[in-house]
Scaffold this motif. Structure first.
Motif, short mmCIF file in Angstrom:
data_model
loop_
_atom_site.label_atom_id
_atom_site.label_comp_id
_atom_site.label_asym_id
_atom_site.label_seq_id
_atom_site.Cartn_x
_atom_site.Cartn_y
_atom_site.Cartn_z
N GLY A 108 -56.07 -50.03 25.33
CA GLY A 108 -56.35 -48.72 25.90
C GLY A 108 -55.07 -48.06 26.39
O GLY A 108 -54.12 -47.88 25.63
N PRO A 109 -54.99 -47.72 27.70
CA PRO A 109 -53.81 -47.06 28.23
C PRO A 109 -52.64 -48.01 28.51
O PRO A 109 -51.60 -47.58 28.99
CB PRO A 109 -54.31 -46.44 29.53
N VAL A 110 -52.81 -49.30 28.22
CA VAL A 110 -51.80 -50.31 28.54
C VAL A 110 -51.16 -50.84 27.26
O VAL A 110 -51.86 -51.21 26.31
CB VAL A 110 -52.42 -51.47 29.34
N GLU A 111 -49.83 -50.90 27.24
CA GLU A 111 -49.09 -51.55 26.16
C GLU A 111 -48.37 -52.76 26.74
O GLU A 111 -47.59 -52.63 27.69
CB GLU A 111 -48.07 -50.61 25.54
N LEU A 112 -48.64 -53.94 26.19
CA LEU A 112 -47.98 -55.16 26.64
C LEU A 112 -46.59 -55.23 26.04
O LEU A 112 -46.42 -55.17 24.81
CB LEU A 112 -48.80 -56.38 26.22
N LEU A 113 -45.57 -55.37 26.88
CA LEU A 113 -44.18 -55.32 26.42
C LEU A 113 -43.52 -56.68 26.35
O LEU A 113 -42.87 -57.01 25.35
CB LEU A 113 -43.36 -54.39 27.33
N GLU A 114 -43.66 -57.47 27.40
CA GLU A 114 -42.90 -58.72 27.46
C GLU A 114 -43.58 -59.70 28.42
O GLU A 114 -43.98 -59.32 29.53
CB GLU A 114 -41.48 -58.43 27.95
N GLN A 115 -43.68 -60.95 28.01
CA GLN A 115 -44.19 -61.99 28.90
C GLN A 115 -43.12 -62.38 29.90
O GLN A 115 -41.96 -62.59 29.53
CB GLN A 115 -44.64 -63.21 28.09
N LEU A 116 -43.51 -62.49 31.18
CA LEU A 116 -42.56 -62.82 32.24
C LEU A 116 -42.77 -64.22 32.78
O LEU A 116 -42.03 -64.64 33.67
CB LEU A 116 -42.68 -61.79 33.39
N GLY A 117 -43.77 -64.92 32.28
CA GLY A 117 -44.05 -66.27 32.75
C GLY A 117 -45.11 -66.27 33.84
O GLY A 117 -45.27 -65.29 34.57
N GLY A 118 -45.83 -67.36 33.94
CA GLY A 118 -46.85 -67.49 34.97
C GLY A 118 -47.99 -66.52 34.83
O GLY A 118 -48.63 -66.15 35.82
N GLY A 119 -48.26 -66.07 33.59
CA GLY A 119 -49.33 -65.11 33.35
C GLY A 119 -48.92 -63.67 33.60
O GLY A 119 -49.74 -62.76 33.42
N ARG A 120 -47.66 -63.45 33.96
CA ARG A 120 -47.19 -62.09 34.27
C ARG A 120 -46.64 -61.41 33.01
O ARG A 120 -46.10 -62.05 32.13
CB ARG A 120 -46.10 -62.14 35.34
N TRP A 121 -46.80 -60.09 33.01
CA TRP A 121 -46.32 -59.27 31.90
C TRP A 121 -45.52 -58.09 32.44
O TRP A 121 -45.81 -57.56 33.52
CB TRP A 121 -47.49 -58.71 31.10
N ARG A 122 -44.54 -57.68 31.64
CA ARG A 122 -43.99 -56.33 31.77
C ARG A 122 -44.79 -55.47 30.82
O ARG A 122 -44.95 -55.80 29.64
CB ARG A 122 -42.50 -56.30 31.41
N LEU A 123 -45.35 -54.37 31.34
CA LEU A 123 -46.23 -53.55 30.53
C LEU A 123 -45.98 -52.07 30.82
O LEU A 123 -45.35 -51.72 31.81
CB LEU A 123 -47.70 -53.93 30.78
N ARG A 124 -46.49 -51.25 29.94
CA ARG A 124 -46.38 -49.79 30.14
C ARG A 124 -47.78 -49.22 30.28
O ARG A 124 -48.68 -49.54 29.50
CB ARG A 124 -45.66 -49.13 28.97
N LEU A 125 -47.96 -48.37 31.31
CA LEU A 125 -49.25 -47.74 31.58
C LEU A 125 -49.14 -46.24 31.34
O LEU A 125 -48.24 -45.58 31.87
CB LEU A 125 -49.67 -48.00 33.03
N ASP A 126 -50.07 -45.71 30.56
CA ASP A 126 -50.14 -44.26 30.38
C ASP A 126 -50.82 -43.65 31.60
O ASP A 126 -51.96 -44.00 31.92
CB ASP A 126 -50.96 -43.91 29.12
#
Length: 313
Positions: A108-126
């Motif tokens: 949807g409005p979220v694009e997953l960019l990069e895994q940061l470890g521990g279940g965390r992501w760098r993502l982009r939100l519209d």
């Protein structure tokens, strides 16, 4: 300190699923450290328990950060926004189901960019966050009014969880107190369980804070300060050690800590094995805290985010 010292048994029915009908209807357990005296009060009686303290509160507002989304091709996904990373719509967040998500995927409005470890992501939100209040997992019943997971004085948006000690205040009660505000945007690491056997091996991640110069001047000069909540304590004690008025703090407070700007603590009853309980033990004493929690359980106090409160003086 060993993690085992942070354990206690809580009957499940004492986990509050809903806030009190009126915020200041909650109960207040008062503990006088000097004498060991304990009193059972109502929260609205708090002013009667104070002796001129300046009351410092954390005014951070919770982000509507829980986004329920659909995966491409069907199936559900969930994203929990933790913290904005820049001014270009990028966030740090948690996403699940973990095994079925990949960098570059669109939800949807979220694009997953990069895994940061521990279940965390760098993502982009519209756009701006437009989800649900991120209630903790031990609250399993729906919240009728999302504003009940916000303090009445919440202003700058940025927290992934509420500074729950402040949920008991009403505007009428605040008008009877001398209040100063600080801001610490609560991250999930504040509530992340301690997994290391020895607390010295636990890493607490940093959280963003800011304090107005005028507010810190009053807090620094006050004869006595009541810190509302463990997040407020971390800000005050960071600044008391020379930290700047804005930045990040990774201060981890455990028994043996020297408190320099916290004279009284107002807090809820916390989860076993948590950094929050370690802070309470640092202020009230380890054995004293165990005794107070046993008493609170025996007296049927309500625990955790929507539960009752404790004042340690």
């Amino acid at each position: 300190m060993k993690r085992a010292e942070l354990e206690y048994s809580l009957p499940p029915e004492l986990i509050a699923q809903h806030p009190a009908e009126r915020r200041d209807d909650s109960r207040l357990l008062v503990f006088e450290k000097a004498s060991g005296e304990v009193r059972h009060r109502l929260f609205r009686e708090l002013p009667e328990e104070l002796s001129g303290e300046l009351v410092a509160v954390n005014d951070s507002r919770v982000v509507p950060a829980r986004l329920r989304l659909e995966r491409p091709g069907g199936g559900e996904a969930e994203v929990l926004l933790l913290e904005p990373l820049n001014g270009r719509g990028e966030w740090e967040g948690l996403a699940r189901p973990r095994r079925r998500l990949k960098p570059g995927q669109r939800l949807g409005p979220v694009e997953l960019l990069e895994q940061l470890g521990g279940g965390r992501w760098r993502l982009r939100l519209d756009g701006e966050p437009d989800g649900e209040a991120p209630l903790p997992p031990y609250i399993t019943e729906p919240l009728d009014d999302p504003e009940r997971y916000q303090t009445v004085y919440a202003e700058p948006e940025g927290s992934a969880a509420a500074p729950t000690a402040g949920l008991h205040f009403t505007p009428e009660l605040l008008a009877k107190l001398d209040i100063e505000r600080v801001t610490l945007h609560v991250g999930l690491d504040t509530f992340r369980p301690i997994t290391a056997d020895d607390l010295a091996d636990h890493e607490i991640h940093s959280e963003r804070y800011v304090v107005a110069p005028k507010a810190w001047k009053r807090i620094h000069a006050a004869k006595r300060v009541l810190a509302v909540g463990t997040t407020t304590v971390r800000v005050l004690e960071s600044l008391a050690r020379g930290a700047p008025l804005a930045g990040r703090t990774d201060l981890f407070i455990t028994p043996g800590f020297e408190f320099r700007r916290t004279d009284a603590l107002l807090t809820n009853f916390h989860l076993p094995g948590s950094t929050l309980l370690a802070l309470v033990m640092a202020f009230a004493g380890v054995e004293e805290t165990h005794r107070l929690y046993e008493l609170a359980i025996a007296e049927r106090y309500r625990f955790y985010s929507f539960g009752d409160a404790m004042l340690v003086r």
